[in-house]
Design a protein around this motif. Structure first.
Motif, PDB file in Angstrom:
ATOM      1  N   UNK A 271      -6.350  33.793 -51.048  1.00  9.05           N
ATOM      2  CA  UNK A 271      -5.888  33.777 -49.669  1.00  9.05           C
ATOM      3  C   UNK A 271      -6.906  33.076 -48.768  1.00  9.05           C
ATOM      4  N   UNK A 272      -8.188  33.402 -48.987  1.00 15.83           N
ATOM      5  CA  UNK A 272      -9.247  32.778 -48.194  1.00 15.83           C
ATOM      6  C   UNK A 272      -9.309  31.283 -48.472  1.00 15.83           C
ATOM      7  N   UNK A 273      -9.098  30.918 -49.730  1.00 17.98           N
ATOM      8  CA  UNK A 273      -9.097  29.501 -50.095  1.00 17.98           C
ATOM      9  C   UNK A 273      -8.004  28.760 -49.309  1.00 17.98           C
ATOM     10  N   UNK A 274      -6.797  29.357 -49.259  1.00 20.63           N
ATOM     11  CA  UNK A 274      -5.690  28.721 -48.516  1.00 20.63           C
ATOM     12  C   UNK A 274      -5.996  28.654 -47.015  1.00 20.63           C
ATOM     13  N   UNK A 275      -6.540  29.743 -46.513  1.00 17.93           N
ATOM     14  CA  UNK A 275      -6.763  29.799 -45.068  1.00 17.93           C
ATOM     15  C   UNK A 275      -7.967  28.985 -44.617  1.00 17.93           C
ATOM     16  N   UNK A 276      -8.888  28.707 -45.531  1.00 22.24           N
ATOM     17  CA  UNK A 276     -10.104  27.968 -45.163  1.00 22.24           C
ATOM     18  C   UNK A 276      -9.778  26.614 -44.558  1.00 22.24           C
ATOM     19  N   UNK A 277      -8.657  26.037 -44.985  1.00 24.84           N
ATOM     20  CA  UNK A 277      -8.238  24.750 -44.424  1.00 24.84           C
ATOM     21  C   UNK A 277      -8.164  24.842 -42.894  1.00 24.84           C
ATOM     22  N   UNK A 278      -7.626  25.959 -42.401  1.00 26.78           N
ATOM     23  CA  UNK A 278      -7.497  26.140 -40.946  1.00 26.78           C
ATOM     24  C   UNK A 278      -8.832  26.578 -40.340  1.00 26.78           C
ATOM     25  N   UNK A 279      -9.453  27.573 -40.953  1.00 23.77           N
ATOM     26  CA  UNK A 279     -10.709  28.098 -40.399  1.00 23.77           C
ATOM     27  C   UNK A 279     -11.764  26.992 -40.250  1.00 23.77           C
ATOM     28  N   UNK A 280     -11.792  26.081 -41.231  1.00 31.16           N
ATOM     29  CA  UNK A 280     -12.831  25.043 -41.212  1.00 31.16           C
ATOM     30  C   UNK A 280     -12.637  23.999 -40.121  1.00 31.16           C
ATOM     31  N   UNK A 281     -11.506  24.082 -39.426  1.00 35.39           N
ATOM     32  CA  UNK A 281     -11.314  23.149 -38.303  1.00 35.39           C
ATOM     33  C   UNK A 281     -11.951  23.664 -37.012  1.00 35.39           C
ATOM     34  N   UNK A 282     -12.571  24.837 -37.076  1.00 39.35           N
ATOM     35  CA  UNK A 282     -13.205  25.403 -35.871  1.00 39.35           C
ATOM     36  C   UNK A 282     -14.331  24.482 -35.388  1.00 39.35           C
ATOM     37  N   UNK A 283     -14.627  24.568 -34.107  1.00 40.40           N
ATOM     38  CA  UNK A 283     -15.684  23.723 -33.535  1.00 40.40           C
ATOM     39  C   UNK A 283     -17.048  24.077 -34.113  1.00 40.40           C
ATOM     40  N   UNK A 284     -17.257  25.372 -34.357  1.00 37.07           N
ATOM     41  CA  UNK A 284     -18.546  25.837 -34.874  1.00 37.07           C
ATOM     42  C   UNK A 284     -18.307  26.788 -36.025  1.00 37.07           C
ATOM     43  N   UNK A 285     -19.290  26.864 -36.943  1.00 43.34           N
ATOM     44  CA  UNK A 285     -19.165  27.806 -38.058  1.00 43.34           C
ATOM     45  C   UNK A 285     -20.468  28.575 -38.190  1.00 43.34           C
ATOM     46  N   UNK A 286     -20.357  29.862 -38.447  1.00 41.48           N
ATOM     47  CA  UNK A 286     -21.589  30.568 -38.802  1.00 41.48           C
ATOM     48  C   UNK A 286     -21.370  31.304 -40.125  1.00 41.48           C
ATOM     49  N   UNK A 287     -22.427  31.304 -40.942  1.00 40.33           N
ATOM     50  CA  UNK A 287     -22.382  31.981 -42.232  1.00 40.33           C
ATOM     51  C   UNK A 287     -23.049  33.341 -42.076  1.00 40.33           C
ATOM     52  N   UNK A 288     -22.341  34.353 -42.541  1.00 40.20           N
ATOM     53  CA  UNK A 288     -22.808  35.711 -42.288  1.00 40.20           C
ATOM     54  C   UNK A 288     -23.812  36.202 -43.338  1.00 40.20           C
ATOM     55  N   UNK A 289     -23.661  35.730 -44.587  1.00 39.80           N
ATOM     56  CA  UNK A 289     -24.437  36.333 -45.675  1.00 39.80           C
ATOM     57  C   UNK A 289     -25.950  36.329 -45.424  1.00 39.80           C
ATOM     58  N   UNK A 290     -26.558  37.492 -45.709  1.00 41.42           N
ATOM     59  CA  UNK A 290     -28.004  37.628 -45.577  1.00 41.42           C
ATOM     60  C   UNK A 290     -28.493  37.796 -44.153  1.00 41.42           C
ATOM     61  N   UNK A 291     -27.572  37.908 -43.190  1.00 43.12           N
ATOM     62  CA  UNK A 291     -28.003  38.044 -41.795  1.00 43.12           C
ATOM     63  C   UNK A 291     -27.582  39.381 -41.196  1.00 43.12           C
ATOM     64  N   UNK A 292     -28.447  39.926 -40.352  1.00 43.46           N
ATOM     65  CA  UNK A 292     -28.087  41.161 -39.651  1.00 43.46           C
ATOM     66  C   UNK A 292     -27.192  40.799 -38.460  1.00 43.46           C
ATOM     67  N   UNK A 293     -26.561  41.819 -37.878  1.00 40.63           N
ATOM     68  CA  UNK A 293     -25.730  41.589 -36.695  1.00 40.63           C
ATOM     69  C   UNK A 293     -26.579  40.961 -35.586  1.00 40.63           C
ATOM     70  N   UNK A 294     -27.803  41.470 -35.406  1.00 36.06           N
ATOM     71  CA  UNK A 294     -28.673  40.941 -34.345  1.00 36.06           C
ATOM     72  C   UNK A 294     -28.967  39.452 -34.568  1.00 36.06           C
TER      73      UNK A 294
END
Ligand code: S3P
Length: 172
Positions: A138-161
């Motif tokens: 599902x994420x693979x299919x939806x990534x096509x749309x999500x990746x068109x965002x102006x900015x991307x942030x990767x969450x892994x290894x990061x705290x909320x702060x």
């Protein structure tokens, strides 16, 4: 200023949006809550009683209300909002910045495994293996749309702060 947070269910759009809005003195709208209020029903009940097609139609309509108004606002969209019809094109054409909150499959599966009950899209994925397999495709299919965002942030290894300060740096 307007910011649209997009990404898969369980990626933390609402959590991050609320904190960032508070820090930046902006308004915050959770699109699922907005839609539930407009329809007078929980999303799970809308799916059950009226079906997914009805939900997606209403979602597309209410999205336009948010795109047309609400200045100085951070909006966390539903996981499927940008992925139907011309929604992502409309988001990109509207005033504001879209941000994809990118979380990897294993982490999403972990987070979502205890939340299946109120998430109609996941209700048939009743073992951890099925859930992970579903989220991966599902994420693979939806990534096509999500990746068109102006900015991307990767969450892994990061705290909320850390994520909030990354968003702050990139957006303001
Ligand atoms: C959906 C995600 C949900 C909600 C609905 C459908 C989806 O929003 O809009 O259950 O198709 O991914 P969240 O991503 O805010 O949980």
């Amino acid at each position: 200023m307007k910011i649209y947070l997009i990404g898969y269910m369980g990626s933390g759009k609402s959590t991050l949006g609320k904190i960032l809005a508070r820090e930046k003195n902006m308004n915050f709208i959770d699109f699922d809550e907005y839609l539930e209020e407009k329809e007078g029903k929980r999303i799970a009940d809308l799916f059950k009683e009226k079906g997914e097609i009805y939900f997606r139609k209403q979602e597309a309509c209410y999205l336009q209300e948010l795109l047309d108004g609400f200045d100085n606002t951070i909006i966390s969209l539903g996981g499927g909002t940008p992925c139907y019809g011309d929604a992502m094109q409309r988001i990109k054409a509207a005033e504001g910045t879209s941000v994809y909150i990118n979380v990897k499959v294993e982490e999403l599966t972990n987070r979502l495994s205890s939340q299946r009950d109120h998430r109609p899209v996941l209700k048939h994925q009743d073992t951890p293996e099925k859930l992970e397999e579903f989220v991966r495709k599902h994420l693979f299919e939806r990534s096509f749309y999500y990746n068109q965002a102006d900015l991307k942030i990767r969450v892994e290894g990061h705290t909320v702060a850390q994520l909030i300060s990354e968003l702050d740096e990139k957006l303001f």
